[in-house]
Scaffold this motif. Sequence first.
Motif, PDB file in Angstrom:
ATOM      1  N   TYR A   1      42.521  16.598   6.545  1.00 44.91           N
ATOM      2  CA  TYR A   1      42.861  16.005   7.575  1.00 44.91           C
ATOM      3  C   TYR A   1      44.177  17.489   8.393  1.00 44.91           C
ATOM      4  CZ  TYR A   1      42.298  12.212  11.049  1.00 44.91           C
ATOM      5  OH  TYR A   1      41.769  11.336  12.466  1.00 44.91           O
TER       6      TYR A   1
ATOM      7  N   LEU B   1      51.221   6.864   4.847  1.00 50.51           N
ATOM      8  CA  LEU B   1      50.021   7.583   5.640  1.00 50.51           C
ATOM      9  C   LEU B   1      51.076   8.451   6.185  1.00 50.51           C
ATOM     10  CD1 LEU B   1      48.735   4.788   6.085  1.00 50.51           C
ATOM     11  CD2 LEU B   1      47.583   5.903   7.325  1.00 50.51           C
ATOM     12  N   ASP B   2      50.439  10.192   6.723  1.00 56.38           N
ATOM     13  CA  ASP B   2      51.680  11.450   6.830  1.00 56.38           C
ATOM     14  C   ASP B   2      50.976  11.354   7.591  1.00 56.38           C
ATOM     15  OD1 ASP B   2      49.123  12.011   5.338  1.00 56.38           O
ATOM     16  OD2 ASP B   2      49.973  13.914   5.399  1.00 56.38           O
TER      17      ASP B   2
ATOM     18  N   HIS C   1      44.853   5.931  18.141  1.00 58.79           N
ATOM     19  CA  HIS C   1      46.408   6.517  17.740  1.00 58.79           C
ATOM     20  C   HIS C   1      45.708   7.121  16.137  1.00 58.79           C
ATOM     21  CE1 HIS C   1      46.947   4.130  21.245  1.00 58.79           C
ATOM     22  NE2 HIS C   1      47.443   2.865  20.877  1.00 58.79           N
ATOM     23  N   PHE C   2      47.137   8.195  16.531  1.00 56.98           N
ATOM     24  CA  PHE C   2      47.182   8.583  15.262  1.00 56.98           C
ATOM     25  C   PHE C   2      48.901   7.636  14.251  1.00 56.98           C
ATOM     26  CE2 PHE C   2      49.068  11.530  11.452  1.00 56.98           C
ATOM     27  CZ  PHE C   2      47.582  11.534  11.479  1.00 56.98           C
ATOM     28  N   ILE C   3      48.560   7.223  13.478  1.00 58.67           N
ATOM     29  CA  ILE C   3      49.956   7.184  12.641  1.00 58.67           C
ATOM     30  C   ILE C   3      49.993   7.145  11.577  1.00 58.67           C
ATOM     31  CG2 ILE C   3      48.036   4.802  13.823  1.00 58.67           C
ATOM     32  CD1 ILE C   3      47.578   3.184  10.618  1.00 58.67           C
TER      33      ILE C   3
ATOM     34  N   LYS D   1      39.766   2.977  12.125  1.00 55.75           N
ATOM     35  CA  LYS D   1      40.020   2.861  13.828  1.00 55.75           C
ATOM     36  C   LYS D   1      38.969   3.056  14.478  1.00 55.75           C
ATOM     37  CE  LYS D   1      43.150   6.726  13.707  1.00 55.75           C
ATOM     38  NZ  LYS D   1      43.761   7.569  13.798  1.00 55.75           N
TER      39      LYS D   1
ATOM     40  N   ILE E   1      43.439   4.735   5.499  1.00 51.36           N
ATOM     41  CA  ILE E   1      42.476   4.100   6.277  1.00 51.36           C
ATOM     42  C   ILE E   1      41.072   4.911   6.582  1.00 51.36           C
ATOM     43  CG2 ILE E   1      43.589   6.168   7.062  1.00 51.36           C
ATOM     44  CD1 ILE E   1      44.086   5.468  10.360  1.00 51.36           C
TER      45      ILE E   1
ATOM     46  N   ASP F   1      38.911   7.127  10.019  1.00 53.93           N
ATOM     47  CA  ASP F   1      39.210   6.915  10.977  1.00 53.93           C
ATOM     48  C   ASP F   1      37.353   7.564  10.982  1.00 53.93           C
ATOM     49  OD1 ASP F   1      39.702   9.435  13.062  1.00 53.93           O
ATOM     50  OD2 ASP F   1      41.766   9.312  11.977  1.00 53.93           O
TER      51      ASP F   1
HETATM   52  N1  HPA Z   1      47.088   9.163  10.780  1.00 54.38           N
HETATM   53  C1  HPA Z   1      47.466   9.691   8.940  1.00 54.38           C
HETATM   54  N2  HPA Z   1      46.512   9.544   8.094  1.00 54.38           N
HETATM   55  C2  HPA Z   1      45.263   9.625   8.363  1.00 54.38           C
HETATM   56  C3  HPA Z   1      44.825   9.208   9.983  1.00 54.38           C
HETATM   57  C4  HPA Z   1      45.976   8.403  11.224  1.00 54.38           C
HETATM   58  O1  HPA Z   1      45.667   7.836  12.007  1.00 54.38           O
HETATM   59  N3  HPA Z   1      43.560   8.992   9.967  1.00 54.38           N
HETATM   60  C5  HPA Z   1      43.456   9.867   9.139  1.00 54.38           C
HETATM   61  N4  HPA Z   1      43.646   9.970   8.162  1.00 54.38           N
END
Ligand code: HPA
Length: 235
Positions: free
Chosen positions: A118, A207-208, A200-202, A179, A149, A151
């Motif tokens: 990411y 989690l960063d 949504h991005f969490i 997700k 997560i 995704d």
């Molecule tokens: N948040 C943080 N890190 C992540 C996410 C997210 O929603 N999806 C994949 N990596």
Amino acid sequence: MAETKNLTEYYIQADPIIIPDSFEGYPLRYFNLPLHYRDDLNYVLIPYGLVQDRIEALASRIFHDLTINIPEQLICICVLKGGYRFFSDLISKIQNENRLQNNRSLPMSLEFIRTRSYINDYSSNQLEIIGLSDLNNLKNRNLLIIEDIIDTGITMVALKEQLEKFQPKTIQVVSLFTKRRKDKQCIFKPDYCGFEIPDHFIVGYALDYNEYFRDLEHICILKESGVAKYKINDN
Ligand code: HPA
Ligand code: MG
């Protein structure tokens, strides 16, 4: 009563708690949040306490599933960095089961790898997996990949493919979140999952967003201004 026996055996769901798209979350004013992030957050999606309760349930389910037969050493693989808190809490809750259950036990060993895909809040196509070469003796062993997560699912498919090369006996995956993506369906379903979240991005609970917000307890959604404030300009 055979019915009751079945109920207790499979009473804890391996499938996630589904958080619907219509869920508007919890207003920040009900929570104790670090001052340095308060203006960057929109709302709390999942409070820390609920995360803990769900992890405890998953730990219990995993413990029972993996100790039905004579238990073998389980190699628990932590996917860093985002997975470190989930890993730590899940392992400690499985250890509780080990301590408190007199007729079952699950020996574990712990390994660590790191993945990264990411940049800002979108998934880049370049996936890095660091630390695979440090894993030894996975042949004929039972692996449990512990991930924060899932995704797109691309990371997990690639990671599993790499781990298959070590010829383990089994590979199972537990992810705290999956997700429900709007653009395309996630290509991987974990064996155990905590929560299915909307697209949504969490952030929070390790989690960063560009290395920020790991030091936040609750799972939160960012404001537009928070997204902009910590954005990396990569061109
Ligand atoms: N948040 C943080 N890190 C992540 C996410 C997210 O929603 N999806 C994949 N990596
Ligand atoms: Mg991350």
